[in-house]
Design an enzyme around this catalytic site. Structure first.
Site, PDB file in Angstrom:
ATOM      1  N   ARG A  58      20.513  -1.500  -9.390  1.00  0.00           N
ATOM      2  CA  ARG A  58      20.082  -2.549  -8.447  1.00  0.00           C
ATOM      3  C   ARG A  58      20.241  -2.071  -6.998  1.00  0.00           C
ATOM      4  NH1 ARG A  58      23.266  -6.463  -6.540  1.00  0.00           N
ATOM      5  NH2 ARG A  58      24.542  -6.632  -8.413  1.00  0.00           N
ATOM      6  N   TYR A 111      -1.884 -14.657   2.024  1.00  0.00           N
ATOM      7  CA  TYR A 111      -1.866 -14.816   0.560  1.00  0.00           C
ATOM      8  C   TYR A 111      -1.149 -16.133   0.211  1.00  0.00           C
ATOM      9  CZ  TYR A 111      -0.548 -14.015  -4.292  1.00  0.00           C
ATOM     10  OH  TYR A 111      -0.359 -14.162  -5.644  1.00  0.00           O
ATOM     11  N   ASP A 183       1.642  -7.485   6.546  1.00  0.00           N
ATOM     12  CA  ASP A 183       1.325  -7.282   5.131  1.00  0.00           C
ATOM     13  C   ASP A 183       0.092  -6.381   5.104  1.00  0.00           C
ATOM     14  OD1 ASP A 183       0.339  -7.388   2.539  1.00  0.00           O
ATOM     15  OD2 ASP A 183       1.028  -9.434   2.198  1.00  0.00           O
ATOM     16  N   LYS A 208      -1.295  -3.480  -5.949  1.00  0.00           N
ATOM     17  CA  LYS A 208      -2.697  -3.335  -5.573  1.00  0.00           C
ATOM     18  C   LYS A 208      -3.042  -1.856  -5.337  1.00  0.00           C
ATOM     19  CE  LYS A 208      -2.657  -7.802  -5.893  1.00  0.00           C
ATOM     20  NZ  LYS A 208      -1.321  -8.266  -5.699  1.00  0.00           N
TER      21      LYS A 208
END
Ligand code: LCS
Length: 393
Positions: A58, A111, A183, A208
């Site tokens: 993590r 988004y 972004d 993406k």
């Protein structure tokens, strides 16, 4: 960071890669949750940051680190932080920069969930949000408040493909001591490098273009400086939003072909946008490569190319959109974007449905808007596919 003087394609292939003691040609998958210390002192030194070593996945892992280094180099940032999804990246940025009673100024056509998480969760903790058309630079300064702590822009915006001037935003925001987050999902670092234009943080839905093969969900944040990087990494570690090593391996593999994938998809997109613009059933086409795009000149200035995302409005509205989507045969009716396969979707009923009709229309996301993510198939086949489906309207 290594490899900073090489060309972009060389960085794509080599930057950040971790090779093992056997000389592995590619970064191996370190599919392990934890790492053994050599002894108590080594463990203590790793925790104290006195020795470079992995502790727990993590917090960090060699496969994930290879991806983080590669993307940070591609974006010309200090360091990268890989997360389980693009939304984990967005949320980690909000958690790091916003606190009780602070205000965020954001792009209206952002988004959908990047907006919804503010309105449903962060507002519960006293965060104020304003969403404006950031492609009109006049909307920035006049909406900054004394408590504004973050200017968040998505350019080109999803799904309107409107373009925001990153350098102008950074200039205004920095005058007020406000960091700028971009972004960069729709462009990838191949077409746009926001940190070079003055932004402080850049993030991606890695799902993406960066991964590009529709087989991974992931996100990444890249900070320009070490201080911001340390803050963001701490948030990711506490949130527990880390990427998985196997996910990171796939993305390291996928990103290596980023430029050749985008070159081909973009070549297709330019021809498809021209075809759509001339079609009698299409009202408008939003594509940065068309002179009719409202921010065409700005696109030329801040993007290396117009990209592979097209939005268009059918004259027949919602009903025509449904007919189109039910009749395309090569383009897949699916959300997501930026993969090698062509995808088509309807934002009003899918990705941006959560905004409600009023919010959508205020952000120019009309009922008849269709979003088309261009893949690398033969362009004649894609145009023929659209042609036969448009003929059914
Ligand atoms: N930012 C942008 C610009 C996006 O398009 C998406 C996802 C995200 C952030 C969130 O990333 P994720 O958590 O999904 O990796 N966009 C999607 C879309 O347009 N259709 O499906 C997902």
């Amino acid at each position: 960071m290594e490899n900073t003087n090489s060309g972009f394609n060389t960085k794509l292939i080599h930057a950040g890669d971790a090779h093992d003691q056997w000389g592995s040609a590619v970064t191996p998958i370190y599919q392990t949750s934890t790492f053994a210390f050599k002894n108590a002192k080594h463990g203590a030194d790793c925790f104290a940051g006195k020795e470079k070593g992995f502790i727990y996945t993590r917090i960090g892992n060699p496969t994930i680190e290879a991806l983080e280094k590669k993307v940070a180099i591609l974006e010309n940032g200090f360091g990268g932080i890989a997360l389980a999804s693009g939304m984990a990246a967005v949320t980690a940025v909000y958690m790091t920069l916003l606190s009780k009673d602070s205000h965020i100024l954001s792009t209206s056509a952002v988004y959908g969930p990047s907006r919804s998480v503010l309105e449903t969760h962060f507002m519960k903790f006293g965060v104020e949000c304003t969403f404006v058309d950031t492609s009109n630079i006049e909307n920035i300064e006049k909406n900054i408040r004394p408590n504004t702590k973050l200017l968040y822009i998505e350019t080109p915006g999803n799904p309107t493909i409107s373009i925001t001037d990153i350098a102008a935003c950074a200039e205004i925001a920095h005058k007020h001591g406000i960091p700028v987050v971009v972004d960069n999902t729709f462009c990838s670092p191949y077409l746009q490098q926001p940190l070079n234009l003055g932004a402080d943080i850049v993030l991606h839905s890695i799902t993406k273009f960066i991964n590009g093969h529709a087989d991974v969900v992931g996100g990444v944040i890249i900070a320009k400086d070490s201080e911001m990087y340390a803050k963001l990494r701490k948030t990711m570690v506490y949130m527990g939003g880390n990427m998985d090593p196997h996910q990171a391996y796939l993305v390291v593999r996928g990103v290596k072909t980023l430029s050749i994938r985008i070159d081909r998809a973009q070549e297709n997109a330019i021809k498809i946008a021209d075809y759509l613009e001339a079609h009698p059933k299409v009202a408008t086409v939003m594509y940065p490569g068309l002179k009719s795009h409202p921010q065409y000149e700005l696109g030329l200035k801040q993007m290396k190319g117009p990209g592979a995302m097209i939005s268009f409005e059918l004259k027949g509205g919602f009903e025509a959109g449904e007919i189109l989507m039910d009749n395309v045969k090569i383009a897949m009716l699916a959300v997501s974007l930026g993969g090698i396969e062509t995808l088509i979707q309807h934002p009003a009923s899918m990705t941006h449905a959560g905004m409600g009709k009023e919010g959508r229309l205020a952000a120019s996301i009309t009922d008849g808007l269709v979003r088309y993510s261009v893949g690398i198939e033969n362009v004649e086949d894609l145009i023929q596919d659209l042609d036969q489906a448009l003929a059914k309207i």
